[in-house]
Scaffold this motif. Structure first.
Motif, PDB file in Angstrom:
ATOM      1  N   ALA A  32       0.808  -1.216   0.000  1.00  0.00           N
ATOM      2  CA  ALA A  32       0.000   0.000   0.000  1.00  0.00           C
ATOM      3  C   ALA A  32       0.849   1.277   0.000  1.00  0.00           C
ATOM      4  O   ALA A  32       0.700   2.125  -0.888  1.00  0.00           O
ATOM      5  N   VAL A  33       1.739   1.400   0.991  1.00  0.00           N
ATOM      6  CA  VAL A  33       2.521   2.646   1.093  1.00  0.00           C
ATOM      7  C   VAL A  33       3.413   2.815  -0.137  1.00  0.00           C
ATOM      8  O   VAL A  33       3.462   3.901  -0.745  1.00  0.00           O
ATOM      9  N   ALA A  34       4.081   1.723  -0.528  1.00  0.00           N
ATOM     10  CA  ALA A  34       4.961   1.807  -1.706  1.00  0.00           C
ATOM     11  C   ALA A  34       4.168   2.186  -2.955  1.00  0.00           C
ATOM     12  O   ALA A  34       4.615   2.994  -3.774  1.00  0.00           O
ATOM     13  N   GLU A  35       2.976   1.623  -3.099  1.00  0.00           N
ATOM     14  CA  GLU A  35       2.150   1.935  -4.275  1.00  0.00           C
ATOM     15  C   GLU A  35       1.739   3.406  -4.273  1.00  0.00           C
ATOM     16  O   GLU A  35       1.732   4.066  -5.318  1.00  0.00           O
ATOM     17  N   MET A  36       1.417   3.941  -3.099  1.00  0.00           N
ATOM     18  CA  MET A  36       1.043   5.356  -3.020  1.00  0.00           C
ATOM     19  C   MET A  36       2.235   6.244  -3.388  1.00  0.00           C
ATOM     20  O   MET A  36       2.084   7.263  -4.051  1.00  0.00           O
ATOM     21  N   ILE A  63       9.528   2.504   1.932  1.00  0.00           N
ATOM     22  CA  ILE A  63      10.695   2.952   1.154  1.00  0.00           C
ATOM     23  C   ILE A  63      11.293   1.765   0.401  1.00  0.00           C
ATOM     24  O   ILE A  63      11.601   1.843  -0.789  1.00  0.00           O
ATOM     25  N   PHE A  64      11.421   0.649   1.114  1.00  0.00           N
ATOM     26  CA  PHE A  64      11.986  -0.572   0.538  1.00  0.00           C
ATOM     27  C   PHE A  64      11.154  -1.026  -0.672  1.00  0.00           C
ATOM     28  O   PHE A  64      11.691  -1.329  -1.751  1.00  0.00           O
ATOM     29  N   GLY A  65       9.833  -1.026  -0.502  1.00  0.00           N
ATOM     30  CA  GLY A  65       8.933  -1.458  -1.575  1.00  0.00           C
ATOM     31  C   GLY A  65       8.933  -0.485  -2.747  1.00  0.00           C
ATOM     32  O   GLY A  65       8.861  -0.901  -3.906  1.00  0.00           O
ATOM     33  N   TYR A  66       9.024   0.806  -2.417  1.00  0.00           N
ATOM     34  CA  TYR A  66       9.053   1.831  -3.472  1.00  0.00           C
ATOM     35  C   TYR A  66      10.279   1.624  -4.357  1.00  0.00           C
ATOM     36  O   TYR A  66      10.173   1.609  -5.587  1.00  0.00           O
ATOM     37  N   LEU A  67      11.429   1.437  -3.720  1.00  0.00           N
ATOM     38  CA  LEU A  67      12.656   1.216  -4.496  1.00  0.00           C
ATOM     39  C   LEU A  67      12.569  -0.096  -5.278  1.00  0.00           C
ATOM     40  O   LEU A  67      12.998  -0.172  -6.424  1.00  0.00           O
ATOM     41  N   ALA A  68      11.982  -1.126  -4.644  1.00  0.00           N
ATOM     42  CA  ALA A  68      11.834  -2.416  -5.333  1.00  0.00           C
ATOM     43  C   ALA A  68      10.966  -2.268  -6.578  1.00  0.00           C
ATOM     44  O   ALA A  68      11.305  -2.779  -7.649  1.00  0.00           O
ATOM     45  N   LYS A  69       9.871  -1.535  -6.451  1.00  0.00           N
ATOM     46  CA  LYS A  69       8.967  -1.347  -7.591  1.00  0.00           C
ATOM     47  C   LYS A  69       9.642  -0.541  -8.689  1.00  0.00           C
ATOM     48  O   LYS A  69       9.516  -0.837  -9.869  1.00  0.00           O
ATOM     49  N   LYS A  70      10.327   0.514  -8.280  1.00  0.00           N
ATOM     50  CA  LYS A  70      10.952   1.396  -9.258  1.00  0.00           C
ATOM     51  C   LYS A  70      12.111   0.712  -9.985  1.00  0.00           C
ATOM     52  O   LYS A  70      12.343   0.957 -11.163  1.00  0.00           O
ATOM     53  N   LEU A  71      12.840  -0.135  -9.241  1.00  0.00           N
ATOM     54  CA  LEU A  71      14.018  -0.765  -9.836  1.00  0.00           C
ATOM     55  C   LEU A  71      13.730  -2.178 -10.350  1.00  0.00           C
ATOM     56  O   LEU A  71      14.650  -2.927 -10.664  1.00  0.00           O
ATOM     57  N   ASP A  72      12.433  -2.530 -10.404  1.00  0.00           N
ATOM     58  CA  ASP A  72      12.004  -3.824 -10.953  1.00  0.00           C
ATOM     59  C   ASP A  72      12.480  -5.033 -10.150  1.00  0.00           C
ATOM     60  O   ASP A  72      12.730  -6.095 -10.725  1.00  0.00           O
ATOM     61  N   PHE A  73      12.633  -4.876  -8.855  1.00  0.00           N
ATOM     62  CA  PHE A  73      12.873  -6.044  -8.007  1.00  0.00           C
ATOM     63  C   PHE A  73      11.491  -6.535  -7.580  1.00  0.00           C
ATOM     64  O   PHE A  73      10.711  -5.753  -7.043  1.00  0.00           O
ATOM     65  N   SER A  74      11.209  -7.807  -7.834  1.00  0.00           N
ATOM     66  CA  SER A  74       9.848  -8.304  -7.637  1.00  0.00           C
ATOM     67  C   SER A  74       9.426  -8.280  -6.169  1.00  0.00           C
ATOM     68  O   SER A  74       9.929  -9.047  -5.354  1.00  0.00           O
ATOM     69  N   PHE A  75       8.484  -7.390  -5.841  1.00  0.00           N
ATOM     70  CA  PHE A  75       7.993  -7.340  -4.464  1.00  0.00           C
ATOM     71  C   PHE A  75       7.120  -8.560  -4.161  1.00  0.00           C
ATOM     72  O   PHE A  75       6.944  -8.936  -3.018  1.00  0.00           O
ATOM     73  N   VAL A  76       6.590  -9.189  -5.218  1.00  0.00           N
ATOM     74  CA  VAL A  76       5.799 -10.414  -5.040  1.00  0.00           C
ATOM     75  C   VAL A  76       6.697 -11.511  -4.460  1.00  0.00           C
ATOM     76  O   VAL A  76       6.358 -12.176  -3.481  1.00  0.00           O
ATOM     77  N   THR A  77       7.869 -11.681  -5.090  1.00  0.00           N
ATOM     78  CA  THR A  77       8.803 -12.707  -4.621  1.00  0.00           C
ATOM     79  C   THR A  77       9.265 -12.396  -3.200  1.00  0.00           C
ATOM     80  O   THR A  77       9.419 -13.295  -2.375  1.00  0.00           O
ATOM     81  N   PHE A  78       9.493 -11.109  -2.930  1.00  0.00           N
ATOM     82  CA  PHE A  78       9.919 -10.722  -1.586  1.00  0.00           C
ATOM     83  C   PHE A  78       8.889 -11.168  -0.559  1.00  0.00           C
ATOM     84  O   PHE A  78       9.214 -11.812   0.442  1.00  0.00           O
ATOM     85  N   LEU A  79       7.625 -10.810  -0.814  1.00  0.00           N
ATOM     86  CA  LEU A  79       6.576 -11.112   0.162  1.00  0.00           C
ATOM     87  C   LEU A  79       6.393 -12.617   0.341  1.00  0.00           C
ATOM     88  O   LEU A  79       6.215 -13.102   1.455  1.00  0.00           O
ATOM     89  N   ILE A  80       6.446 -13.351  -0.775  1.00  0.00           N
ATOM     90  CA  ILE A  80       6.273 -14.802  -0.674  1.00  0.00           C
ATOM     91  C   ILE A  80       7.467 -15.416   0.063  1.00  0.00           C
ATOM     92  O   ILE A  80       7.297 -16.290   0.910  1.00  0.00           O
ATOM     93  N   GLY A  81       8.660 -14.920  -0.214  1.00  0.00           N
ATOM     94  CA  GLY A  81       9.846 -15.377   0.519  1.00  0.00           C
ATOM     95  C   GLY A  81       9.694 -15.101   2.008  1.00  0.00           C
ATOM     96  O   GLY A  81      10.021 -15.943   2.850  1.00  0.00           O
ATOM     97  N   PHE A  82       9.173 -13.922   2.321  1.00  0.00           N
ATOM     98  CA  PHE A  82       8.986 -13.539   3.719  1.00  0.00           C
ATOM     99  C   PHE A  82       7.963 -14.447   4.408  1.00  0.00           C
ATOM    100  O   PHE A  82       8.153 -14.866   5.554  1.00  0.00           O
ATOM    101  N   VAL A  83       6.892 -14.767   3.682  1.00  0.00           N
ATOM    102  CA  VAL A  83       5.826 -15.579   4.271  1.00  0.00           C
ATOM    103  C   VAL A  83       6.266 -17.031   4.460  1.00  0.00           C
ATOM    104  O   VAL A  83       6.010 -17.634   5.502  1.00  0.00           O
ATOM    105  N   VAL A  84       6.926 -17.596   3.447  1.00  0.00           N
ATOM    106  CA  VAL A  84       7.304 -19.022   3.567  1.00  0.00           C
ATOM    107  C   VAL A  84       8.607 -19.204   4.354  1.00  0.00           C
ATOM    108  O   VAL A  84       8.971 -20.334   4.673  1.00  0.00           O
ATOM    109  N   GLY A  85       9.294 -18.096   4.654  1.00  0.00           N
ATOM    110  CA  GLY A  85      10.595 -18.163   5.326  1.00  0.00           C
ATOM    111  C   GLY A  85      10.641 -19.068   6.556  1.00  0.00           C
ATOM    112  O   GLY A  85      11.455 -20.000   6.614  1.00  0.00           O
ATOM    113  N   PRO A  86       9.768 -18.841   7.554  1.00  0.00           N
ATOM    114  CA  PRO A  86       9.842 -19.682   8.760  1.00  0.00           C
ATOM    115  C   PRO A  86       9.637 -21.171   8.459  1.00  0.00           C
ATOM    116  O   PRO A  86      10.342 -22.016   9.003  1.00  0.00           O
TER     117      PRO A  86
END
Lengths: 169, 492
Positions: free
Chosen positions: B210-214, B422-445
């Motif tokens: 949300a914040v990154a998209e805004m 800020i992290f998500g904004y830079l990821a979106k702008k620089l084409d680092f997949s925020f989808v992969t980040f979130l899924i990595g974060f969720v399945v991490g444990p």
């Protein structure tokens, strides 16, 4: 050195440095493994950071080589006309000076509102957050700003405090 | 399905929350730039106060409504509410300019509902049998499957394989913050007491989505306003109906779109954009006169919207059957499940079958409500697409902060949305997949736990050879990455 993709070039250096700092300073300081642990708690963080550092080196070389390591979805290629004309997709990939300014001031607004929340009051912080964001977004009509901030705070109060029974502040 | 399940779903309270979710999702979908990820992430704190069934059904309602609603701004403004509706604009906007906006909106809605409904049925019939097999998997197999999913998502969801992998690894890294369960060692908390329990998914998701998209939208305020000015005064209440001839053209496109969307939804990481573009492309190829496309072919809208909407329910198949999130929505839903004390995955079918059946029934209700709300609210939603982002951004930022405060452990949650914004904004702008980040974060444990167990039970390579399923998944991972990497090079 021929830099093909400047943003990737800078990102790769930042990521490489982050990897080095994490591996040599942050992880050893922040994760102290138990002596009797069969598999240390620093295993996964170390694997992640080693791979990030390695991939950042690859990204660095890709950003300075002539072949861009980018993919375009086949369908995207055929229907590029719509991608070019769609507003949502166009604004994503470049940093304009006006955007950087707005982003900076919006982040500053959030930061100040957090400090106001900690040191002053939740209501002041909420008003500052909404009014500040409105001003950053270029909203200049005072009655709209007042109406928006009042209605949002009232809605949050009604929904969260009255309906759901949460306590804020 | 038992009578208890029916009676728990068909209550006024449950139906009202689903309807509210669909309505909210529709509104969010109509407004360009918000998107279903934002809406679902911001709404999660509310589900804390609802029953597990109502909470999950409400969030799924938002996701469904938002996907369908994004077609409205694509057709009227040539500005898709979400990237996956971009092909809808290709024919929807020319139809709108010809004064046939109402017809285009109706076709978008009908195709959305059919695609969504069919994919919901697919989820119902596919998830339970798959889950039975998943119950046979041990830690070695789970590690291999998670590794495959993460790599596959990293390879496909972004524009670069390397960046996708980096994003996924950062997700895994951030998931290690907090107390490690096995040795009770505190990791990467920087002596911040609130981080000892780890980073909560909600502030991370709100910040990244949300914040990154805004922040991204801040750069496009003027462009969107120009489009809105062009539309002002052009929304007419013409009740245009779709002719039989147009239905005959659109039905095959809807079927094709549903099949494409459902298939792509099940595969982790591909997402709705690929589905809608692929379906649109296939329909154009299959048409007798492809030159009509891009100039107002109604079947173009049908193809794109049916595929786009079929992705949401079908992307829940890997979540329900294996406990692996294949999309951002699925990843956020894990957070909601956990809040409710439910662990999504194959065990859900054994331990809480009534909840699963209740969710299925609620999803069908959501599809029907989507048709009802979308049809009767068409004029209102058209007007909503004119709401300025200058009002939306402050509102979203405010509710993000409130949500993060409530579910992110107090003020530390707001700090976290700032950081991940800020992290998500830079990821979106620089084409680092925020989808992969979130899924990595969720399945991490889960990944870390199963990896530790796998290392413990397979000390040698010979032991590992006793796990053929794991070997297959690792081989598939290597082949998939190699194939995708090679294809990317060829395209360039």
């Amino acid at each position: 050195m021929n830099i093909v993709n400047k943003s990737d070039f800078i990102a790769s250096i930042v990521l490489f440095l982050t990897g080095i700092i994490f591996y040599f300073i942050i992880i050893p300081q922040e994760i102290i493994p138990e002596d009797d642990a069969v598999i240390g708690p620093d295993l996964l963080p170390n694997i992640c950071i080693i791979l990030i550092t390695f991939l950042s080196i690859l990204l660095f070389f890709k950003s300075i080589s002539k072949v861009e390591f980018k993919v375009t979805i086949d369908t995207k290629k055929t229907d590029s006309s719509i991608l070019d004309s769609s507003t949502i997709l166009n604004i994503r990939n470049d940093f304009s000076s006006i955007e950087i300014k707005r982003v900076f001031f919006l982040l500053l607004t959030i930061l100040i509102s957090i400090l106001l929340f900690i040191y002053l009051d939740v209501l002041v912080a909420s008003f500052f957050l909404i009014v500040g964001s409105c001003i950053v977004c270029g909203l200049r009509k005072i009655w709209v700003i007042i109406a928006l901030s009042t209605s949002l705070i009232s809605l949050a109060y009604f929904l969260l405090y009255k309906v759901l029974g949460t306590a804020i502040g | 399905m038992s009578f208890e399940v029916l009676s728990s779903v068909l209550t006024l309270n449950n139906i009202s929350w689903i309807a509210f979710g669909v309505l909210l999702g529709y509104i969010v979908g109509v407004i360009p730039g918000l998107g279903k990820g934002t809406a679902v992430a911001v709404s999660i704190p509310i589900t804390f106060y609802l029953s597990p069934l109502t909470g999950i059904a409400y969030l799924i309602g938002i996701a469904k409504g938002s996907t369908a609603g994004s077609a409205v701004s694509a057709i009227l403004l040539n500005t898709p509410g979400e990237p996956s509706s971009a092909p809808t604009a290709l024919d929807g906007y020319p139809l709108s300019q010809k004064g046939q906006a109402s017809k285009a909106l109706k076709m978008g809605l009908f195709a959305s509902v059919i695609g969504d409904f069919s994919a919901t049925l697919l989820l119902i019939f596919l998830a339970a049998p798959l889950a039975k097999y998943a119950l046979l998997f041990g830690p070695v197999e789970v590690t291999a499957i998670l590794l495959f999913s993460l790599t596959f998502i990293a390879a496909l969801s972004g524009e670069s394989l390397i960046k996708g992998l980096i994003a996924g690894l950062f997700g895994l890294l951030f998931s290690t913050v907090g107390m490690e369960i096995e040795t009770a060692t505190v990791r990467l908390t920087f002596d911040i007491l609130e981080l000892y329990d780890g980073l909560s998914l909600i502030p991370v998701a709100i910040g990244m989505l949300a914040v990154a998209e805004m922040l991204v939208q801040l750069g496009g305020l003027e462009v969107l306003e120009r489009q809105q000015k062009m539309l002002k005064g052009n929304i007419k209440a013409i009740n245009q109906s779709i002719s039989w001839e147009e239905w005959k053209l659109s039905i095959p496109a809807i079927i094709r779109g549903t099949v494409v969307g459902s298939t792509i939804g099940i595969l982790p990481g591909l997402g709705a954009s690929v589905a809608s573009f692929l379906s649109y492309g296939l329909t154009k190829k299959a048409a007798k006169d492809p030159s009509r496309f891009g100039k107002g072919a109604i079947e173009g809208i049908a193809a794109a919207e049916s595929a786009d909407n079929a992705v949401v329910p079908s992307s829940l198949v890997p979540l329900f059957a294996l406990g692996i999130p294949g999309s951002v929505i699925a990843a956020i839903l894990i957070g909601a499940f956990i809040i409710q004390g439910v662990t999504p995955g194959p065990l859900m079918f054994v331990q809480q079958p009534d909840l699963v059946h209740g969710i299925y029934l609620s999803m069908i209700c959501a599809s029907l409500l989507l048709l009802f709300i979308g049809y009767f609210g068409q004029k209102l939603f058209s007007l909503l697409s004119l709401v300025s982002l200058r009002i939306i951004i402050p509102s979203v930022i405010f509710f993000c902060s409130v949500g993060a405060y409530l579910q992110g452990g107090g003020i530390v949650g707001v700090w976290l949305i700032l950081f991940f914004g800020i992290f998500g904004y830079l990821a979106k702008k620089l084409d680092f997949s925020f989808v992969t980040f979130l899924i990595g974060f969720v399945v991490g444990p889960q990944f870390e736990l199963s990896m530790r167990q796998a290392i413990a039970i397979t000390p040698s390579f010979d032991d590992f050879l006793n796990h053929p399923i794991a070997i297959v998944f690792i081989l598939v991972t290597i082949i998939a990455v190699w194939k995708i990497g090679t294809k990317k090079k060829k395209i360039n």
